[in-house]
Design a protein around this motif. Structure first.
Motif, PDB file in Angstrom:
ATOM      1  N   SER A  15      -3.426   4.557  -5.434  1.00 24.39           N
ATOM      2  CA  SER A  15      -3.498   3.188  -5.960  1.00 24.39           C
ATOM      3  C   SER A  15      -2.105   2.597  -6.159  1.00 24.39           C
ATOM      4  O   SER A  15      -1.900   1.397  -5.998  1.00 24.39           O
ATOM      5  N   PHE A  18      -0.433   0.429  -3.276  1.00 24.54           N
ATOM      6  CA  PHE A  18      -0.709  -1.008  -3.172  1.00 24.54           C
ATOM      7  C   PHE A  18       0.274  -1.802  -4.029  1.00 24.54           C
ATOM      8  O   PHE A  18       0.788  -2.841  -3.600  1.00 24.54           O
ATOM      9  N   ASP A  19       0.562  -1.296  -5.231  1.00 21.60           N
ATOM     10  CA  ASP A  19       1.565  -1.939  -6.089  1.00 21.60           C
ATOM     11  C   ASP A  19       2.925  -1.932  -5.405  1.00 21.60           C
ATOM     12  O   ASP A  19       3.646  -2.943  -5.421  1.00 21.60           O
ATOM     13  N   LEU A  21       3.600  -1.725  -2.162  1.00 24.11           N
ATOM     14  CA  LEU A  21       3.579  -2.634  -1.012  1.00 24.11           C
ATOM     15  C   LEU A  21       3.817  -4.061  -1.469  1.00 24.11           C
ATOM     16  O   LEU A  21       4.675  -4.772  -0.934  1.00 24.11           O
ATOM     17  N   MET A  22       3.084  -4.488  -2.480  1.00 24.37           N
ATOM     18  CA  MET A  22       3.182  -5.866  -2.938  1.00 24.37           C
ATOM     19  C   MET A  22       4.506  -6.149  -3.648  1.00 24.37           C
ATOM     20  O   MET A  22       4.935  -7.291  -3.723  1.00 24.37           O
ATOM     21  N   PHE A  29       1.615  -0.652   5.155  1.00 19.78           N
ATOM     22  CA  PHE A  29       0.848   0.517   4.735  1.00 19.78           C
ATOM     23  C   PHE A  29      -0.210   0.721   5.815  1.00 19.78           C
ATOM     24  O   PHE A  29      -1.240   0.046   5.812  1.00 19.78           O
ATOM     25  N   ARG A  31      -3.305   1.656   7.884  1.00 20.73           N
ATOM     26  CA  ARG A  31      -4.657   2.061   7.496  1.00 20.73           C
ATOM     27  C   ARG A  31      -5.517   2.126   8.741  1.00 20.73           C
ATOM     28  O   ARG A  31      -5.293   1.408   9.709  1.00 20.73           O
ATOM     29  N   GLU A  39     -10.588  -1.751   1.670  1.00 24.25           N
ATOM     30  CA  GLU A  39      -9.480  -1.746   0.716  1.00 24.25           C
ATOM     31  C   GLU A  39      -8.996  -3.164   0.421  1.00 24.25           C
ATOM     32  O   GLU A  39      -8.709  -3.494  -0.742  1.00 24.25           O
ATOM     33  N   LEU A  40      -8.914  -3.995   1.448  1.00 22.18           N
ATOM     34  CA  LEU A  40      -8.532  -5.396   1.210  1.00 22.18           C
ATOM     35  C   LEU A  40      -9.524  -6.069   0.272  1.00 22.18           C
ATOM     36  O   LEU A  40      -9.132  -6.748  -0.678  1.00 22.18           O
ATOM     37  N   HIS A  43      -9.220  -4.841  -3.349  1.00 23.83           N
ATOM     38  CA  HIS A  43      -7.993  -5.215  -4.057  1.00 23.83           C
ATOM     39  C   HIS A  43      -7.715  -6.721  -4.043  1.00 23.83           C
ATOM     40  O   HIS A  43      -6.673  -7.166  -4.513  1.00 23.83           O
ATOM     41  N   PHE A  47      -4.537  -8.447  -5.733  1.00 22.79           N
ATOM     42  CA  PHE A  47      -3.477  -8.823  -4.791  1.00 22.79           C
ATOM     43  C   PHE A  47      -4.010  -9.875  -3.817  1.00 22.79           C
ATOM     44  O   PHE A  47      -4.277  -9.581  -2.652  1.00 22.79           O
ATOM     45  N   MET A  50      -2.322 -10.154  -0.298  1.00 20.33           N
ATOM     46  CA  MET A  50      -2.282  -9.007   0.608  1.00 20.33           C
ATOM     47  C   MET A  50      -3.176  -9.301   1.808  1.00 20.33           C
ATOM     48  O   MET A  50      -4.269  -9.838   1.658  1.00 20.33           O
TER      49      MET A  50
END
Length: 147
Positions: A15, A18-19, A21-22, A29, A31, A39-40, A43, A47, A50
């Motif tokens: 998890s 993601f933090d 990446l942003m 990342f 995938r 995942e998009l 989240h 985010f 994203m």
């Protein structure tokens, strides 16, 4: 990824990636098609900016494998025989398409520039078995009708 010249940034948790990446700690990342849209969506509230990259397709052969205890050789043989039977009669490919067709269509893989990555950790005999590798760009699947 390192073998293919990418700089790798590690994180302490899934998890947390993601933090990171942003926050700009890394640029992307990677995938799988079977992962990215779930995942998009999961989240999106945290985010909202994203997004999935839409121009490129990184393609690396990464098998899905079963790990079986050495104390269960019969289970290993049964799994192997069952998977070979599913592969032979087309049922395995049908299951992949049943479960992932929407994601494969959403990814619009046929419109992307494909970048082939190497994976030297794979046994060459495994790579040589063309029938075990699902190819979403194969015309038979109807995902790339013009190919």
């Amino acid at each position: 990824m390192r073998e293919n010249g990418f700089r790798i940034v590690s994180g302490g948790s899934y998890s947390g990636l993601f933090d990171m990446l942003m926050a700009g700690r890394f640029d992307f990342f990677p995938r799988g098609v079977n992962e990215i849209f779930g995942e998009l969506d999961a989240h999106r509230s945290q985010f909202p900016t994203m997004a999935a990259e839409e121009r490129f397709l990184l393609h690396e052969r990464v098998p899905t494998m079963f790990y079986v205890s050495p104390q269960a050789p019969r289970l290993q043989r049964r799994l192997a025989a069952g998977m070979e039977a599913l592969l032979k009669d087309g049922a395995l490919e049908a299951m992949v398409l049943k479960h992932y067709r929407r994601d494969l269509q959403r990814a619009r893989l046929c419109e992307r520039l494909q970048i082939e990555l190497t994976n030297s950790e794979l046994d060459p005999a495994l790579v040589a078995r063309k029938e075990i590798w699902f190819d979403p760009l194969d015309r038979r699947h109807g995902l790339c009708p013009s190919r």
